[in-house]
Design an enzyme around this catalytic site. Structure first.
Site, PDB file in Angstrom:
ATOM      1  N   GLY A  12       0.828  -1.210   0.000  1.00  0.00           N
ATOM      2  CA  GLY A  12       0.000   0.000   0.000  1.00  0.00           C
ATOM      3  C   GLY A  12       0.859   1.255   0.000  1.00  0.00           C
ATOM      4  CG  ASN A  34      -5.914  -8.398   0.542  1.00  0.00           C
ATOM      5  OD1 ASN A  34      -5.529  -7.245   0.342  1.00  0.00           O
ATOM      6  ND2 ASN A  34      -7.102  -8.676   1.056  1.00  0.00           N
ATOM      7  N   GLY A  38      -3.787  -2.228  -2.202  1.00  0.00           N
ATOM      8  CA  GLY A  38      -2.358  -2.098  -2.490  1.00  0.00           C
ATOM      9  C   GLY A  38      -2.074  -2.493  -3.935  1.00  0.00           C
ATOM     10  CB  VAL A  59      -3.319 -10.145   7.501  1.00  0.00           C
ATOM     11  CG1 VAL A  59      -2.007  -9.958   6.796  1.00  0.00           C
ATOM     12  CG2 VAL A  59      -4.154  -8.883   7.461  1.00  0.00           C
ATOM     13  CE  LYS A 107       0.486 -16.305  23.406  1.00  0.00           C
ATOM     14  NZ  LYS A 107      -0.453 -17.319  22.905  1.00  0.00           N
ATOM     15  CE1 TYR A 147      -8.928   2.578   8.399  1.00  0.00           C
ATOM     16  CE2 TYR A 147      -9.337   4.844   9.073  1.00  0.00           C
ATOM     17  CZ  TYR A 147      -8.457   3.859   8.674  1.00  0.00           C
ATOM     18  OH  TYR A 147      -7.121   4.137   8.547  1.00  0.00           O
ATOM     19  CE  LYS A 151      -6.588   1.168  10.922  1.00  0.00           C
ATOM     20  NZ  LYS A 151      -5.424   0.297  10.689  1.00  0.00           N
ATOM     21  CE1 TYR A 161      -4.177 -11.280  21.255  1.00  0.00           C
ATOM     22  CE2 TYR A 161      -2.062 -12.373  21.008  1.00  0.00           C
ATOM     23  CZ  TYR A 161      -3.428 -12.378  20.872  1.00  0.00           C
ATOM     24  OH  TYR A 161      -4.065 -13.488  20.371  1.00  0.00           O
ATOM     25  CB  THR A 177       0.182  10.513   5.710  1.00  0.00           C
ATOM     26  OG1 THR A 177       0.202  10.618   7.136  1.00  0.00           O
ATOM     27  CG2 THR A 177       1.614  10.428   5.208  1.00  0.00           C
TER      28      THR A 177
END
Ligand code: UDP
Length: 315
Positions: A12, A34, A38, A59, A107, A147, A151, A161, A177
């Site tokens: 991406g 995937n 991207g 993912v 992990k 979205y 997030k 985690y 950005t």
């Protein structure tokens, strides 16, 4: 052996710039994408190089990587309002299931994990500028909710985690950005305005254009992320350029620097469009000794040529 990083969403806009940075720093880079939003074009200059590998993979499924990993940068996600409108379920899945899988991998490999979060966690903010301590004002059922909430969930999962499994985690909250490799037609203001300006088409300002944004040049963002990944800061850190501008002034600025004949027209403001956005970066200054080096004027000048070429090949 060199240190090894997995970059999800590596093909991406931001992911590919991170692939470049880590590759230049001597890392072994595994780029996973995937290719929903991207593109292999973004990493074609790295293809075939030593210490670079591309894996086409979604993912949200169980991720299997051979060998050790030192760092995972989790950047996979559609990231423009048009993308989440077109792919609401994928957006929710990659932020939730995808983050879970990437954390599980961190992990298992005892790797450090950095989550790409976003200023969208602040929603349409009631605090201005936004500090990391602000909890946000998000509409969970609005179209941006897919979205924003994904997030927010991803941040919660990352912290869990860290606390429960002891994974070393970092969270960056990225503000708007721009730079090369942005898609010309992702619906965002900056590529849209450049495309319209170079084609002398009307510039479409949503609402009355009084809403504000603060635009960060991609190299500054990458430097901030690189420093954060090395730091010991577990809590979220804003990375963005605090130079704030209204969208109407921004449209005028693009017309001026491109020398365009475009006029400005006004269109309906999308639902839940944040009225203001400006990062408070005192934390990044303090813990990362980071601040942006590129002001908007010079960043736009550097990016202009890229968009000009894109518009020419699009025509
Ligand atoms: N915007 C606009 N015209 C466009 C695209 C976007 O006026 O053609 C506005 C949009 O409503 C928002 C701002 O520009 O207020 C920035 O939008 P963008 O999609 O770039 O980013 P985000 O809303 O996620 O900050």
């Amino acid at each position: 052996m060199s240190a090894r990083v997995l970059i999800t969403g590596g093909a991406g806009f931001l992911g590919s710039h991170l692939c470049d940075r880590y590759h230049n720093e001597g890392w072994d880079v595994i780029c996973m994408d995937n290719l929903t939003t991207g593109s292999e074009k973004n990493i074609s200059h790295l293809a075939g190089k030593e210490r670079f590998k591309f894996i086409k993979f979604d993912v949200t499924n169980y991720i299997d990587i051979d060998g050790p990993l030192d760092l995972i940068l989790h950047f996979a996600s559609p990231a423009s309002p048009i993308d989440y409108l077109e792919m609401p379920i994928q957006t929710l899945k990659v932020g939730s299931l995808g983050t879970h899988k990437a954390l599980g991998l961190a992990k298992a490999k005892k790797a450090r994990f950095l989550l790409a979060s976003t200023s969208e966690v602040y929603g349409d903010p009631l605090e201005h500028p936004q500090k990391e301590s602000y909890w946000g004002n998000v509409n969970p059922t609005g179209f941006r909710g897919v979205y924003d909430e994904a997030k927010r969930f991803a941040e919660a999962m990352t912290m869990a985690y860290n606390r429960f499994h002891g994974v070393e985690t970092r969270i960056v909250r990225i503000f708007n950005t721009y730079g090369s490799r942005m898609r010309l037609r992702d619906g965002r203001a900056l590529p849209t305005f450049f495309r319209q300006a170079f084609s002398n088409e009307p510039i479409t300002v949503f609402g009355d254009g009084s809403q504000t944004r603060s635009f960060t040049y991609v190299d500054d963002l990458v430097e901030g992320i690189y420093r954060l990944a090395k730091s010991s800061e577990v809590e979220p850190v804003n990375i963005g350029n605090p130079e704030e501008i209204t969208i109407l002034e921004f449209a005028e600025e693009i017309i001026k620097i491109t020398g365009s004949k475009s006029e400005i027209i006004f269109k309906e403001l999308p639902a839940d469009d944040p009225q203001v956005r400006q990062p408070d970066i005192s934390k990044a200054r303090r813990v990362l000794n980071w601040e942006p080096k590129t002001d908007r004027q010079s960043g736009l000048m550097k990016t202009m040529e890229y968009f000009k070429n894109m518009v020419q090949s699009d025509a």
